[in-house]
Write a protein that holds these residues in place. Sequence first.
Motif, PDB file in Angstrom:
ATOM      1  N   HIS A 467       0.864  -1.187   0.000  1.00  0.00           N
ATOM      2  CA  HIS A 467       0.000   0.000   0.000  1.00  0.00           C
ATOM      3  C   HIS A 467       0.896   1.230   0.000  1.00  0.00           C
ATOM      4  O   HIS A 467       1.825   1.325   0.803  1.00  0.00           O
ATOM      5  CB  HIS A 467      -0.912   0.000   1.230  1.00  0.00           C
ATOM      6  CG  HIS A 467      -1.958   1.081   1.214  1.00  0.00           C
ATOM      7  ND1 HIS A 467      -2.963   1.112   0.278  1.00  0.00           N
ATOM      8  CD2 HIS A 467      -2.145   2.163   2.022  1.00  0.00           C
ATOM      9  CE1 HIS A 467      -3.742   2.165   0.510  1.00  0.00           C
ATOM     10  NE2 HIS A 467      -3.262   2.816   1.559  1.00  0.00           N
ATOM     11  N   VAL A 468       0.609   2.181  -0.902  1.00  0.00           N
ATOM     12  CA  VAL A 468       1.434   3.389  -1.049  1.00  0.00           C
ATOM     13  C   VAL A 468       0.534   4.606  -0.881  1.00  0.00           C
ATOM     14  O   VAL A 468      -0.471   4.748  -1.592  1.00  0.00           O
ATOM     15  CB  VAL A 468       2.148   3.429  -2.417  1.00  0.00           C
ATOM     16  CG1 VAL A 468       3.011   4.678  -2.524  1.00  0.00           C
ATOM     17  CG2 VAL A 468       2.990   2.178  -2.622  1.00  0.00           C
ATOM     18  N   VAL A 469       0.901   5.477   0.051  1.00  0.00           N
ATOM     19  CA  VAL A 469       0.159   6.708   0.330  1.00  0.00           C
ATOM     20  C   VAL A 469       1.050   7.900   0.010  1.00  0.00           C
ATOM     21  O   VAL A 469       2.207   7.953   0.453  1.00  0.00           O
ATOM     22  CB  VAL A 469      -0.292   6.763   1.805  1.00  0.00           C
ATOM     23  CG1 VAL A 469      -1.084   8.045   2.071  1.00  0.00           C
ATOM     24  CG2 VAL A 469      -1.118   5.545   2.159  1.00  0.00           C
ATOM     25  N   GLY A 470       0.527   8.836  -0.753  1.00  0.00           N
ATOM     26  CA  GLY A 470       1.253  10.070  -1.045  1.00  0.00           C
ATOM     27  C   GLY A 470       0.652  11.232  -0.278  1.00  0.00           C
ATOM     28  O   GLY A 470      -0.573  11.342  -0.164  1.00  0.00           O
ATOM     29  N   ILE A 471       1.508  12.115   0.254  1.00  0.00           N
ATOM     30  CA  ILE A 471       1.069  13.308   0.977  1.00  0.00           C
ATOM     31  C   ILE A 471       1.649  14.521   0.260  1.00  0.00           C
ATOM     32  O   ILE A 471       2.873  14.686   0.190  1.00  0.00           O
ATOM     33  CB  ILE A 471       1.518  13.280   2.451  1.00  0.00           C
ATOM     34  CG1 ILE A 471       0.970  12.035   3.149  1.00  0.00           C
ATOM     35  CG2 ILE A 471       1.064  14.539   3.170  1.00  0.00           C
ATOM     36  CD1 ILE A 471       1.421  11.901   4.589  1.00  0.00           C
ATOM     37  N   ASP A 506      -1.335   4.497  -4.376  1.00  0.00           N
ATOM     38  CA  ASP A 506      -2.676   3.938  -4.222  1.00  0.00           C
ATOM     39  C   ASP A 506      -3.650   4.956  -3.646  1.00  0.00           C
ATOM     40  O   ASP A 506      -4.854   4.880  -3.901  1.00  0.00           O
ATOM     41  CB  ASP A 506      -2.634   2.713  -3.299  1.00  0.00           C
ATOM     42  CG  ASP A 506      -1.816   1.577  -3.889  1.00  0.00           C
ATOM     43  OD1 ASP A 506      -1.988   1.309  -5.094  1.00  0.00           O
ATOM     44  OD2 ASP A 506      -1.017   0.963  -3.167  1.00  0.00           O
ATOM     45  N   LYS A 507      -3.126   5.892  -2.858  1.00  0.00           N
ATOM     46  CA  LYS A 507      -3.956   6.907  -2.208  1.00  0.00           C
ATOM     47  C   LYS A 507      -3.127   8.167  -2.071  1.00  0.00           C
ATOM     48  O   LYS A 507      -1.930   8.096  -1.772  1.00  0.00           O
ATOM     49  CB  LYS A 507      -4.406   6.414  -0.825  1.00  0.00           C
ATOM     50  CG  LYS A 507      -5.457   7.274  -0.162  1.00  0.00           C
ATOM     51  CD  LYS A 507      -6.844   6.952  -0.697  1.00  0.00           C
ATOM     52  CE  LYS A 507      -7.914   7.683   0.088  1.00  0.00           C
ATOM     53  NZ  LYS A 507      -9.264   7.346  -0.390  1.00  0.00           N
ATOM     54  N   VAL A 508      -3.780   9.337  -2.287  1.00  0.00           N
ATOM     55  CA  VAL A 508      -3.082  10.616  -2.187  1.00  0.00           C
ATOM     56  C   VAL A 508      -3.869  11.528  -1.253  1.00  0.00           C
ATOM     57  O   VAL A 508      -5.088  11.678  -1.414  1.00  0.00           O
ATOM     58  CB  VAL A 508      -2.917  11.279  -3.576  1.00  0.00           C
ATOM     59  CG1 VAL A 508      -2.231  12.633  -3.428  1.00  0.00           C
ATOM     60  CG2 VAL A 508      -2.120  10.380  -4.502  1.00  0.00           C
ATOM     61  N   LEU A 509      -3.164  12.130  -0.289  1.00  0.00           N
ATOM     62  CA  LEU A 509      -3.760  13.087   0.637  1.00  0.00           C
ATOM     63  C   LEU A 509      -3.193  14.460   0.345  1.00  0.00           C
ATOM     64  O   LEU A 509      -1.968  14.636   0.312  1.00  0.00           O
ATOM     65  CB  LEU A 509      -3.473  12.692   2.091  1.00  0.00           C
ATOM     66  CG  LEU A 509      -4.026  11.347   2.562  1.00  0.00           C
ATOM     67  CD1 LEU A 509      -3.650  11.112   4.015  1.00  0.00           C
ATOM     68  CD2 LEU A 509      -5.533  11.286   2.391  1.00  0.00           C
ATOM     69  N   ARG A 510      -4.078  15.434   0.149  1.00  0.00           N
ATOM     70  CA  ARG A 510      -3.678  16.819  -0.073  1.00  0.00           C
ATOM     71  C   ARG A 510      -3.965  17.608   1.202  1.00  0.00           C
ATOM     72  O   ARG A 510      -5.083  17.582   1.716  1.00  0.00           O
ATOM     73  CB  ARG A 510      -4.438  17.406  -1.251  1.00  0.00           C
ATOM     74  CG  ARG A 510      -4.165  16.694  -2.556  1.00  0.00           C
ATOM     75  CD  ARG A 510      -5.325  16.797  -3.521  1.00  0.00           C
ATOM     76  NE  ARG A 510      -5.707  18.175  -3.771  1.00  0.00           N
ATOM     77  CZ  ARG A 510      -6.908  18.547  -4.188  1.00  0.00           C
ATOM     78  NH1 ARG A 510      -7.847  17.642  -4.393  1.00  0.00           N
ATOM     79  NH2 ARG A 510      -7.175  19.820  -4.390  1.00  0.00           N
ATOM     80  N   LEU A 511      -2.963  18.301   1.695  1.00  0.00           N
ATOM     81  CA  LEU A 511      -3.119  19.013   2.959  1.00  0.00           C
ATOM     82  C   LEU A 511      -4.165  20.116   2.870  1.00  0.00           C
ATOM     83  O   LEU A 511      -4.770  20.484   3.880  1.00  0.00           O
ATOM     84  CB  LEU A 511      -1.780  19.600   3.401  1.00  0.00           C
ATOM     85  CG  LEU A 511      -0.668  18.579   3.677  1.00  0.00           C
ATOM     86  CD1 LEU A 511       0.614  19.291   4.074  1.00  0.00           C
ATOM     87  CD2 LEU A 511      -1.086  17.609   4.771  1.00  0.00           C
ATOM     88  N   SER A 512      -4.374  20.645   1.691  1.00  0.00           N
ATOM     89  CA  SER A 512      -5.412  21.648   1.493  1.00  0.00           C
ATOM     90  C   SER A 512      -5.818  21.649   0.030  1.00  0.00           C
ATOM     91  O   SER A 512      -5.157  21.025  -0.819  1.00  0.00           O
ATOM     92  CB  SER A 512      -4.929  23.039   1.920  1.00  0.00           C
ATOM     93  OG  SER A 512      -3.981  23.540   1.004  1.00  0.00           O
ATOM     94  N   ALA A 513      -6.887  22.380  -0.256  1.00  0.00           N
ATOM     95  CA  ALA A 513      -7.371  22.468  -1.630  1.00  0.00           C
ATOM     96  C   ALA A 513      -6.532  23.397  -2.488  1.00  0.00           C
ATOM     97  O   ALA A 513      -6.857  23.615  -3.661  1.00  0.00           O
ATOM     98  CB  ALA A 513      -8.826  22.929  -1.638  1.00  0.00           C
ATOM     99  N   LEU A 522      -7.795  13.149  -1.863  1.00  0.00           N
ATOM    100  CA  LEU A 522      -8.786  13.878  -1.084  1.00  0.00           C
ATOM    101  C   LEU A 522      -8.050  14.869  -0.194  1.00  0.00           C
ATOM    102  O   LEU A 522      -6.852  14.731   0.058  1.00  0.00           O
ATOM    103  CB  LEU A 522      -9.667  12.934  -0.262  1.00  0.00           C
ATOM    104  CG  LEU A 522      -8.999  11.955   0.701  1.00  0.00           C
ATOM    105  CD1 LEU A 522      -8.755  12.570   2.059  1.00  0.00           C
ATOM    106  CD2 LEU A 522      -9.873  10.716   0.867  1.00  0.00           C
ATOM    107  N   VAL A 523      -8.788  15.885   0.276  1.00  0.00           N
ATOM    108  CA  VAL A 523      -8.205  16.959   1.069  1.00  0.00           C
ATOM    109  C   VAL A 523      -8.356  16.628   2.544  1.00  0.00           C
ATOM    110  O   VAL A 523      -9.464  16.348   3.014  1.00  0.00           O
ATOM    111  CB  VAL A 523      -8.874  18.301   0.749  1.00  0.00           C
ATOM    112  CG1 VAL A 523      -8.318  19.399   1.646  1.00  0.00           C
ATOM    113  CG2 VAL A 523      -8.665  18.654  -0.720  1.00  0.00           C
ATOM    114  N   CYS A 524      -7.250  16.645   3.276  1.00  0.00           N
ATOM    115  CA  CYS A 524      -7.277  16.404   4.715  1.00  0.00           C
ATOM    116  C   CYS A 524      -5.949  16.865   5.312  1.00  0.00           C
ATOM    117  O   CYS A 524      -4.881  16.498   4.819  1.00  0.00           O
ATOM    118  CB  CYS A 524      -7.494  14.926   5.025  1.00  0.00           C
ATOM    119  SG  CYS A 524      -7.509  14.553   6.788  1.00  0.00           S
TER     120      CYS A 524
END
Length: 798
Positions: A467-471, A506-513, A522-524
């Motif tokens: 599982h790979v998560v990008g921030i 596999d999943k990307v988290l954006r600190l803001s819009a 998604l934004v979080c």
Amino acid sequence: MINFRPPETRTRPSVGSSSSSVVTAEKALSFISKGWQEVRSSADADLQLIKNRANKFKNLADRELENFINSASISPFAVPAITASTTTAPAEIDFVKKLRPKLSEIRRAYSSSEFKWPSQGKLRIDLSAIKNAIVAEVEEEEEQEKEREREIWRKWRCDRLKEERHFGEFDWEPIKAFKTRLKELEVELKGSSSSPAEIFEVIKNSEFMGKVKSSLKSICKEPEDAKGVPPLDVPELLAYLVRQSSPFLDQLGIRRDISEKIVESLCSKGHSKLLLNSLPGGGSSLIDGEIMNDELDLRIASVLQSTGHCYDGGFWGDSTKQNLEGDKRHVAIVTTASLPWMTGTAVNPLFRAAYLAKSEKQNVTLLVPWLCKSDQELVYPNQLTFSSPEAQELYIRNWLKERIGFKADFKISFYPGKFSKERRSILPAGDTSQFIPSRDADIAILEEPEHLNWYHHGKRWTDKFNHVVGIVHTNYLEYIKREKNGALQAFFVKHINNWVTRAYCDKVLRLSAATQDLPRSLVCNVHGVNPKFLKIGEKAAADRQSGQKVFSKGAYFLGKMVWAKGYRELIDLLSKHKTEFDGFHLDVFGNGEDAHEVQCTAKRLNLNVNFMKGRDHAHDSLHGYKVFINPSISDVLCTATAEALAMGKFVVCADHPSNEFFQAFANCLTYKTPEDFVAKVEKAMSSEPQPLTPEEQYKLSWEAATQRFMKYSDLEKVLSDETSLDRRRRKGMGKSVSMPNLEEMVDGALAFTHNCLTGNEFLRSCTGAIPRTRDYDKQHCNDLHLLPPQVENPIYGW
């Protein structure tokens, strides 16, 4: 031989010479005789001694032979009697029986009085008889063994021939039934005409052929669901192709909503005729986007089930992911910066590693870049350099230990990095994924995934990790637009970012819009603040409650001194409203590449700004400031803003997506226009900030940030979910009755193409990569104790 002649003795003639000569001869003979007797007696004594020793040796030999013969008849060499008549006395071994006569004969021979020693003085015993007896015994045993083997072989051949002779009588039920059917067919053929056509007709209509047909039908039985399922028509095939090709179309600039409308239009054309045929009971539904996708999936699945298709995985899929052993999972955090560079990508991943390791539910490794000494001098403040990775690791751990109240048990590793002056950032050199061992390749967290993978030439992250998560930390498009030909560069960078994040995450988290909309994102806000800042805020609230004056200073700004960090906006606002800010004083703390230019511009515009060197935001000298001003609109989520709020200060910032998380705090004052900026600054300078509530304190903490990260990155589910589907996926054993996932195939093709392009040194240089960074260099080999690239990776792409 030399003849010796004694010298002649001359004597004087005297009286009585003849008598004296006679006396002398007698004495000489007497002396010789006496000497010979002594020699003879000595020789006799020697011969007697030799004879005694020979007799003693003969007696010793007699005793040893007697003991040997007697010991052969007692229990150690005895075997049990074969017949009942010999059970009372143990029988001697046959070998001893045959050997005893020979030994007795030898004994009689050398014990007789006629036995004479050889004249040479050497004792020789003829043992040929013993040798012949032993050889004869061995040959006899070998012959008996061969005879037994021949007997066994003859017996086996006889049994084999008997089996072959009676094989036709073997009563095996299938053979017996087959013979019966053949006899029945033979009877039917005898009763029919001899015409070939009639014979064939009899065979075709026979009971035997009927049973064969029924057996074949039972083996190749068609599924019952195949009845009444019409094949896919052209609109349905096009709809499915467009929907699965949406990732590729997105790369071409066709938005996802346009693709969904095309799919909806194609499905609606054949909906009334074919789409409803695959639904249970023939029911209908509204032609809605989500419902239409579900119905299309049902339609595809029903057609596939009717054909019996079974799919074994994607064309580009890789089934080599690790099936890790043990109770604990492993999380690898890869970032693009490291302390002592005080930037968000150095500080926040460090805290994330500490708080993920705090739960002790998983092992954690933090992978940070290692810079050679020449690059360290360009990046790290105050001329601070490290001679070895161990020294830098010690610095990082000491810095972290001063700011958290628990022991952070995680591993720190280094990968080769190079500092780019043009991009003002650190870029990896070589394949970064190879510095996480395969045994630990479970879950990867890529801090700034686009940055890490712009020039990544190596193993695909999603192939190596489960599982790979990008921030996403940085709004690179905003920075690039400020450069020359920025709009054109931003266009290409936007699609490259889409490309690499889709291929490697596999999943990307954006600190803001404020960042671009990336695939699977998604934004979080998954960042917290240093616990030290929360303690400063608690102390300030307690001091103010006791009546003490907490804030004795006015406004300040802190950040890396480059234009893109908000200095351009700050100078524009202060210069445009210089009259309104008459008497307003602002202290600015920071170091950076644009420091000289920024200071010269402020001095030229005669702004009331005092520039000082950069320092830690938690420094005691900054506690007395009441207002933190941050006009930056290039940040994704400003860490300094969160720290100022945690210390109980006012924050004046722009009404921008990057500040959306902070707008819920009472001390956060946002502005939309320059005039509004002046009003918010005046309000902050003329009032006192409110103490943070417990809810606001927890929202800013790393405990809350870690909880948000675990939830929105699907990491909580991945760590706890041990379903058979996930296990089959890791082991590469899964099969599904479904269409190949075209989206996964497109992602694999994008990763393969990117790997090929980044392997070309000319293309890398054209796109802004640091020359010769496809592999790490000799200095990295020496610093990190690595094998040379040509040894580590002997085969490369073109």
